[in-house]
Write an enzyme that holds these catalytic residues in place. Structure first.
Site, mmCIF file in Angstrom:
data_model
loop_
_atom_site.group_PDB
_atom_site.id
_atom_site.type_symbol
_atom_site.label_atom_id
_atom_site.label_comp_id
_atom_site.label_asym_id
_atom_site.label_seq_id
_atom_site.Cartn_x
_atom_site.Cartn_y
_atom_site.Cartn_z
ATOM 1 N N TRP A 1 13.664 -37.969 102.403
ATOM 2 C CA TRP A 1 13.338 -39.400 102.437
ATOM 3 C C TRP A 1 12.241 -39.730 101.445
ATOM 4 O O TRP A 1 12.286 -40.765 100.771
ATOM 5 C CB TRP A 1 12.962 -39.835 103.850
ATOM 6 C CG TRP A 1 14.072 -39.603 104.825
ATOM 7 C CD1 TRP A 1 14.045 -38.773 105.916
ATOM 8 C CD2 TRP A 1 15.392 -40.174 104.800
ATOM 9 N NE1 TRP A 1 15.266 -38.808 106.561
ATOM 10 C CE2 TRP A 1 16.095 -39.644 105.899
ATOM 11 C CE3 TRP A 1 16.033 -41.072 103.946
ATOM 12 C CZ2 TRP A 1 17.425 -39.995 106.173
ATOM 13 C CZ3 TRP A 1 17.355 -41.420 104.211
ATOM 14 C CH2 TRP A 1 18.026 -40.879 105.312
ATOM 15 N N ASP B 1 5.642 -44.280 105.009
ATOM 16 C CA ASP B 1 6.894 -44.322 105.754
ATOM 17 C C ASP B 1 6.674 -43.493 107.017
ATOM 18 O O ASP B 1 6.630 -42.272 106.961
ATOM 19 C CB ASP B 1 8.023 -43.735 104.891
ATOM 20 C CG ASP B 1 9.333 -43.562 105.665
ATOM 21 O OD1 ASP B 1 9.403 -43.983 106.842
ATOM 22 O OD2 ASP B 1 10.286 -42.991 105.086
ATOM 23 N N LYS C 1 14.053 -44.286 115.484
ATOM 24 C CA LYS C 1 13.568 -42.946 115.832
ATOM 25 C C LYS C 1 12.469 -42.920 116.873
ATOM 26 O O LYS C 1 12.261 -41.899 117.486
ATOM 27 C CB LYS C 1 13.157 -42.195 114.587
ATOM 28 C CG LYS C 1 14.403 -41.763 113.824
ATOM 29 C CD LYS C 1 14.148 -41.496 112.384
ATOM 30 C CE LYS C 1 15.466 -41.319 111.645
ATOM 31 N NZ LYS C 1 15.357 -41.723 110.260
HETATM 32 C C1 LIG Z 1 15.671 -41.780 108.998
HETATM 33 C C2 LIG Z 1 14.598 -41.937 108.012
HETATM 34 C C3 LIG Z 1 14.714 -42.841 106.940
HETATM 35 C C4 LIG Z 1 15.971 -43.634 106.656
HETATM 36 O O1 LIG Z 1 16.129 -44.656 107.529
HETATM 37 P P1 LIG Z 1 17.348 -45.698 107.387
HETATM 38 O O2 LIG Z 1 16.989 -46.655 108.477
HETATM 39 O O3 LIG Z 1 18.604 -44.929 107.636
HETATM 40 O O4 LIG Z 1 17.322 -46.292 106.060
HETATM 41 C C5 LIG Z 1 13.638 -42.981 106.098
HETATM 42 N N1 LIG Z 1 12.508 -42.280 106.271
HETATM 43 C C6 LIG Z 1 12.370 -41.389 107.277
HETATM 44 C C7 LIG Z 1 11.092 -40.620 107.426
HETATM 45 C C8 LIG Z 1 13.408 -41.199 108.184
HETATM 46 O O5 LIG Z 1 13.267 -40.322 109.178
#
Ligand SMILES: *Cc1c(COP(=O)(O)O)cnc(C)c1O
Length: 362
Positions: free
Chosen positions: A107, A174, A198
């Site tokens: 990511w 992020d 998540k």
């Molecule tokens: C799952 C994830 C993403 C991607 O998320 P989407 O909602 O599918 O775009 C980005 N960063 C991290 C750390 C993730 O775990």
């Protein structure tokens, strides 16, 4: 109405993932009748008073639970955290400017790639040399960068920053896979963003918690739909927000508040991580895949030293009602994602399976 004989599953899915049962029950009830209104949450206007209250509550809970400064703003947008990778350079990278990024996984790498299409990116730290099995430390962030971006928890590789890098420039993070799992100080960040699926709620909403003073300095012309300042000014109602995802996130944040807040979650997550890593280290058939000091409390990754035993191990955990622990296709082995709503009881079931498997095959 609720089916009380649902099969018992220990859900280790990496995302979308487990949420508390009470949240599912309230979310299901609101599809039929939102708080006795006679209307479904799915059929009300996002401009209705009922939804305005839901949005305000979700925004307030984010700030309260994380302890964000009063002037910070929260918006919920569609597009996933992946759209966030694009919005970050668009909203924070000056025309002709430079951004600093740490590359610690899939990511983080995608975030770098998006930023590169908007300007100069200085990758100031990377753990790519060892398939992202550690967190780089002691790197320098140039003070002429417009911002520094990192990924607090690497969902796929199972590493996590235990201390955040000190930065002379605004920090953007992020936090998709460990937000609300441990205490952080949002005032250290210009922007924290996270896909809901998540630890916050269902897929469909991405949360942006931002310091409005750090927005609007790029000199770029930003189209309104991509402009975080615009979304904040319109209080996340510039266009139709992801109504149901925001509603369920709000329910989940209420649950978190009633269950000890982020501090309570942090304690429970530490206990779960301790139980699983202790088993990985104690049982000779298993081994962790990351540096010990960088181990993620959310997504522990491990392998069988003898991969030919995988089918036997897989049969055993499936029989115990465990779901979703196969590793990401880019890493292999196993990943036991242990988000806030996964109970310690489920971790103990996995540990017992690992012990039984070790007895049979040791
Ligand atoms: C799952 C994830 C993403 C991607 O998320 P989407 O909602 O599918 O775009 C980005 N960063 C991290 C750390 C993730 O775990």
């Amino acid at each position: 109405m609720m089916n009380t004989t649902v099969k018992k599953v220990h859900n280790y899915s990496a995302g979308p993932c487990i949420l508390p049962k009470e949240v599912f029950e309230k979310a299901a009830a609101a599809v039929l009748d939102l708080d006795g209104s006679g209307l479904s949450i799915l059929e009300i206007s996002h401009r209705s008073k009922a939804f305005e209250e839901i949005m305000a509550k979700a925004q307030a809970l984010v700030k309260e639970l994380l302890g964000a400064p009063d002037h910070y703003q929260v918006v919920f947008l569609g597009g996933g955290a992946s759209l966030g990778f694009h919005l970050v350079p668009v909203n924070y990278l000056r025309e002709g400017g430079k951004a600093a990024y740490a590359n610690t996984g899939e990511w983080a790498g995608r975030a770098v790639k998006e930023a590169r299409s908007h300007g100069t990116v200085d990758v100031v730290a990377s753990s790519e040399d060892r398939n992202f099995n550690y967190i780089p430390k002691g790197f320098t962030i140039p003070n002429d960068a417009d911002y520094f971006h990192f990924t607090s928890n690497n969902t796929i590789f199972g590493t996590q920053y235990k201390a955040f890098p000190k930065s002379p420039v605004p920090v953007i993070c992020d936090m998709s896979s460990d937000i609300f799992s441990r205490q952080v100080d949002p005032s250290e960040f210009a922007l924290i963003y996270a896909g809901a699926q998540k630890n916050m709620g269902p897929a469909g909403a991405t949360m942006y918690l931002m310091d409005p003073e750090k927005l609007g300095h790029t000199g770029r012309k930003i189209s309104p739909i991509l402009d975080l300042k615009n979304h904040a000014a319109k209080d996340s109602m510039y266009n139709t927000p992801p109504v149901y995802a925001v509603y369920v996130s709000m329910l989940n944040l209420e649950w978190l508040k009633a269950n000890g807040g982020v501090r309570g979650a942090e304690e429970r997550n530490a206990a779960k991580a301790h139980a699983l890593y202790e088993a990985i280290d104690r049982l000779p058939l298993f081994t962790g895949t990351t540096e010990m000091e960088d181990r993620s409390t959310m997504n522990p990754t491990f392998v069988l030293k003898d991969a030919s035993l995988e089918p036997a191990f897989d049969a055993l955990w499936k029989e115990a009602g465990i779901s979703g622990i196969r590793g990401h296709r880019s890493v292999g082995g196993y990943r036991a994602s242990m988000y806030n709503a996964l109970p310690l009881e489920s971790v103990m079931v996995l540990v017992e399976v690992m012990e039984e498997f070790s007895k049979k095959n040791g």
